[in-house]
Write a protein that holds these residues in place. Structure first.
Motif, PDB file in Angstrom:
ATOM      1  N   ASP A  95      36.686  36.545  31.729  1.00 36.94           N
ATOM      2  CA  ASP A  95      36.023  37.390  32.722  1.00 36.94           C
ATOM      3  C   ASP A  95      35.175  38.455  32.021  1.00 36.94           C
ATOM      4  O   ASP A  95      35.688  39.485  31.592  1.00 36.94           O
ATOM      5  CB  ASP A  95      37.083  38.056  33.618  1.00 36.94           C
ATOM      6  N   ASP A 146      42.665  36.515  31.675  1.00 37.38           N
ATOM      7  CA  ASP A 146      42.439  36.573  33.126  1.00 37.38           C
ATOM      8  C   ASP A 146      42.826  35.273  33.837  1.00 37.38           C
ATOM      9  O   ASP A 146      42.634  35.137  35.038  1.00 37.38           O
ATOM     10  CB  ASP A 146      40.963  36.931  33.394  1.00 37.38           C
ATOM     11  N   ASP A 154      32.034  41.475  39.234  1.00 42.52           N
ATOM     12  CA  ASP A 154      33.279  41.601  38.472  1.00 42.52           C
ATOM     13  C   ASP A 154      34.509  41.504  39.382  1.00 42.52           C
ATOM     14  O   ASP A 154      35.632  41.395  38.900  1.00 42.52           O
ATOM     15  CB  ASP A 154      33.274  42.924  37.698  1.00 42.52           C
ATOM     16  N   GLU A 181      35.614  39.027  40.901  1.00 43.62           N
ATOM     17  CA  GLU A 181      35.474  37.571  41.026  1.00 43.62           C
ATOM     18  C   GLU A 181      36.784  36.881  41.373  1.00 43.62           C
ATOM     19  O   GLU A 181      36.771  35.795  41.942  1.00 43.62           O
ATOM     20  CB  GLU A 181      34.892  36.984  39.740  1.00 43.62           C
ATOM     21  N   ARG A 239      39.136  37.519  43.546  1.00 50.95           N
ATOM     22  CA  ARG A 239      39.322  37.301  44.988  1.00 50.95           C
ATOM     23  C   ARG A 239      38.383  36.237  45.515  1.00 50.95           C
ATOM     24  O   ARG A 239      38.687  35.531  46.479  1.00 50.95           O
ATOM     25  CB  ARG A 239      39.154  38.635  45.730  1.00 50.95           C
ATOM     26  N   VAL A 260      46.972  48.451  37.175  1.00 57.26           N
ATOM     27  CA  VAL A 260      47.485  48.952  35.902  1.00 57.26           C
ATOM     28  C   VAL A 260      47.573  50.483  35.957  1.00 57.26           C
ATOM     29  O   VAL A 260      48.485  51.092  35.407  1.00 57.26           O
ATOM     30  CB  VAL A 260      46.587  48.508  34.723  1.00 57.26           C
ATOM     31  N   ILE A 296      34.106  44.136  47.551  1.00 64.49           N
ATOM     32  CA  ILE A 296      34.789  45.307  46.999  1.00 64.49           C
ATOM     33  C   ILE A 296      34.950  46.369  48.090  1.00 64.49           C
ATOM     34  O   ILE A 296      34.204  46.370  49.078  1.00 64.49           O
ATOM     35  CB  ILE A 296      34.059  45.929  45.781  1.00 64.49           C
ATOM     36  N   ALA A 330      48.073  42.270  36.818  1.00 66.29           N
ATOM     37  CA  ALA A 330      47.160  42.812  35.796  1.00 66.29           C
ATOM     38  C   ALA A 330      47.893  43.644  34.739  1.00 66.29           C
ATOM     39  O   ALA A 330      47.520  43.623  33.571  1.00 66.29           O
ATOM     40  CB  ALA A 330      46.078  43.650  36.463  1.00 66.29           C
ATOM     41  N   TRP A 336      50.183  40.612  30.118  1.00 67.29           N
ATOM     42  CA  TRP A 336      50.067  40.636  28.654  1.00 67.29           C
ATOM     43  C   TRP A 336      50.285  42.045  28.126  1.00 67.29           C
ATOM     44  O   TRP A 336      50.176  43.021  28.848  1.00 67.29           O
ATOM     45  CB  TRP A 336      48.701  40.098  28.196  1.00 67.29           C
TER      46      TRP A 336
HETATM   47  N1  BES Z   1      40.273  40.662  35.777  1.00 66.76           N
HETATM   48  C1  BES Z   1      39.867  41.904  36.300  1.00 66.76           C
HETATM   49  C2  BES Z   1      41.032  42.858  36.517  1.00 66.76           C
HETATM   50  C3  BES Z   1      41.610  43.491  35.278  1.00 66.76           C
HETATM   51  C4  BES Z   1      40.918  44.443  34.584  1.00 66.76           C
HETATM   52  C5  BES Z   1      42.870  43.160  34.881  1.00 66.76           C
HETATM   53  C6  BES Z   1      41.477  45.043  33.475  1.00 66.76           C
HETATM   54  C7  BES Z   1      43.451  43.770  33.772  1.00 66.76           C
HETATM   55  C8  BES Z   1      42.753  44.704  33.068  1.00 66.76           C
HETATM   56  C9  BES Z   1      39.165  41.729  37.652  1.00 66.76           C
HETATM   57  O1  BES Z   1      38.433  40.574  37.779  1.00 66.76           O
HETATM   58  C10 BES Z   1      38.218  42.864  37.789  1.00 66.76           C
HETATM   59  O2  BES Z   1      37.318  42.942  37.011  1.00 66.76           O
HETATM   60  N2  BES Z   1      38.464  43.717  38.771  1.00 66.76           N
HETATM   61  C11 BES Z   1      37.656  44.850  38.986  1.00 66.76           C
HETATM   62  C12 BES Z   1      37.441  45.002  40.462  1.00 66.76           C
HETATM   63  C13 BES Z   1      36.399  46.017  40.819  1.00 66.76           C
HETATM   64  C14 BES Z   1      35.031  45.540  40.419  1.00 66.76           C
HETATM   65  C15 BES Z   1      36.460  46.255  42.307  1.00 66.76           C
HETATM   66  C16 BES Z   1      38.375  46.056  38.397  1.00 66.76           C
HETATM   67  O3  BES Z   1      39.587  46.140  38.496  1.00 66.76           O
HETATM   68  O4  BES Z   1      37.700  46.894  37.798  1.00 66.76           O
END
Ligand code: BES
Ligand code: MN
Ligand code: ZN
Length: 501
Positions: A269, A287, A346, A348, A350, A379, A434, A463, A467
């Motif tokens: 991602d 991811d 980003d 993606e 969902r 997180v 979003i 998330a 890991w």
């Molecule tokens: N894969 C990420 C979520 C993520 C980010 C998991 C960092 C673990 C560590 C997801 O696809 C993502 O990018 N989510 C965005 C959503 C936002 C654009 C609404 C996020 O969490 O920043």
């Protein structure tokens, strides 16, 4: 590794190493007392010297103890007698695993079932001993050229005065969970240039062949035929083909409605056109850990063959920027017919999950659980301790909460109040992908809930737990223990309980 449960005679049992508990204040456990009696008070005299006080996870290795057949005795500190928590018990087991590894012990006899834990039965302890010791055998080697050290531990015998079918089954379950976690960890750890959607599909087929589970892997054309416009919009920027991977594990009567697991399988991602900052971007190879947990569960089920039906659906794709990639403002039509304005490429996860959720309708599932590394916000909310849990059916959520509690793989519920849905309003589509700055984990779940109206559904945002970062960087294998605990309890074949939780 060979794991069994037996009522062992500690004086006569032949092994490289006995593992016995010592409590704070140099108090001996039952097994330690037996050795001490055989050895004429030797253990007590060693403790008097002060080398081990019994504090949690302290260790001391003794050689050639008189009066017993075993070569070594590993004393392990277990804290205040009767005061150990279930999590401390697991921490202590991890230390045991590390010690056995460092002394290159091949055969161990573990007497830690005599450590008393409040409201916890012997089967639970046996399961954890089996799981933690099997887990310790996993090591990532695939892309490291200098790596010839193999795990040494080959045989573990768990002592239990009650060695019956329940404890034997508990040992089997612990081992199967650890083996499933190893699958999940390996796929998570593999770099994105190896672990592509196609690779995930092939690994799924391999598990299917090994354990007699039906696996179908659908490619670009078939996904187009299914009209998964949302899923496909994520894959558009990548040269790797997306795959929809479908497992059908049938352990119960044909007619039994299955539990469905839906996994996010983004093999890398980058954020797409809404590209992520460079720091720690490598970690976005993880991811696909939701998808990997579905493969791990399938492997565990294949090994245990419980009487339950489980379907696994994985939407696998890369998320990359490209001249053909989706752009902010693009509107796509999901398989459900609902339209989505992509305000941030980003978000993606969902977008791939919503179509996978709609697809699971065809199995008439009795419950659907999606597993996804969905939001950074999760997180922030829960750190690395627990997965975020949301859903449209409180009974299902409660079952998952207690499964996480018993499996020492906890989740924590966040609210899915109707009012949050407003944050997804769009002027140009049925919804936006979003929901603004606040409550990112909740609005992501709100989005998914719109595709989960036809069944009982829960969402695990992993998330923070999938890991570890820093020097211990690597996939954890979570939430395979939680999912297995839930599935086995649905099958009526769980092992080991944490009462009252
Ligand atoms: N894969 C990420 C979520 C993520 C980010 C998991 C960092 C673990 C560590 C997801 O696809 C993502 O990018 N989510 C965005 C959503 C936002 C654009 C609404 C996020 O969490 O920043
Ligand atoms: Mn993303
Ligand atoms: Zn993502």
């Amino acid at each position: 590794m060979n794991i069994s449960v037996k009522n062992l005679d500690i004086a006569k049992h032949k092994t490289d190493c006995h593992v016995v508990a010592i409590f704070e204040g140099s108090k001996l456990s039952e097994s330690a007392r037996k050795i001490d009696a055989e050895a004429g008070g030797y253990i007590k005299s060693v403790l008097k010297r002060g080398d081990l006080s019994g504090k949690l996870s302290e260790t001391l290795l003794l050689h050639d103890v008189e009066g017993i057949t075993a070569k070594r005795v590993l004393l392990i500190g277990c804290g205040k007698a009767g005061k150990l928590s279930d999590n401390q018990f697991r921490t202590m087991l991890k230390t045991v695993a590390t010690s056995l590894k460092s002394y290159k012990i091949k055969d161990a006899a573990v007497y830690l079932t005599d450590v008393e834990l409040k409201d916890i039965d012997t089967a639970w302890k046996v399961k954890q001993i089996s799981q933690v010791l099997t887990q310790s055998l996993y090591r990532y080697t695939k892309t490291i050229s200098k790596n010839n050290s193999k795990p040494e531990l080959r045989k573990v015998t768990i002592h239990s005065a009650k060695s019956d079918t329940k404890t034997t089954r508990a040992a089997k379950i612990g081992k199967a969970i650890a083996n499933g976690m190893a699958v999940t960890r390996e796929l998570g750890n593999l770099p994105g240039n190896i672990c592509t959607p196609t690779y995930l599909g092939n690994q799924a087929k391999k598990i299917g062949r090994q354990y007699g589970i039906k696996v179908s892997v659908l490619g670009q054309k078939q996904i187009e035929t299914l009209k998964m416009g949302s899923f496909l919009s994520v894959a558009k920027g990548s040269r790797e083909q997306p795959k929809l991977i479908v497992f059908e594990y049938k352990g119960a009567a044909k007619a039994g409605n299955p539990i469905a697991l839906v996994g996010k399988g983004i093999t890398f991602d980058s954020g797409g056109i809404s590209i992520k900052p460079g720091a720690a971007m490598d970690e976005m190879k993880f991811d696909m850990c939701g998808a990997a947990s579905v493969l791990g569960v399938m492997r565990s089920l294949g090994e245990l063959k419980p009487k339950v039906n489980v379907v696994g659906v994985i939407a696998a794709s890369e998320n990359l920027p490209d001249g053909k990639a989706s752009k902010p403002g693009d509107v796509v039509t999901s398989m459900s017919g609902q339209t989505i304005e992509i305000l941030n490429t980003d978000a993606e996860g969902r977008l791939v999950l919503c179509d996978a959720l709609t697809y699971t309708e065809k199995f008439k599932p009795k419950a659907v659980i999606d597993i996804a590394t969905l939001t950074g916000a999760c997180v922030i909310a829960l750190g690395n301790q627990g997965a975020g849990l949301l859903g449209n059916d409180q009974k299902l959520v409660d079952k998952l909460l207690s499964a996480g509690q018993s499996a020492a793989d906890r989740a924590w519920q966040l609210p899915l109040w109707e009012e949050y849905q407003d944050q997804l309003k769009s002027n140009f589509a049925d919804m936006a992908n979003i929901g603004g700055r606040g409550a990112g984990t909740i609005t992501a779940a709100c989005f998914l809930s719109r595709f989960a109206k036809k069944f009982k559904w829960a969402h695990l945002d992993i998330a923070g737990v999938a890991w570890d970062s820093g020097t211990a960087k690597g996939a954890t294998g979570r939430p395979v223990p939680l999912l297995m605990e839930y599935i086995l309890s649905e099958a009526g074949s769980g092992a080991g309980t944490v009462a009252g939780k």
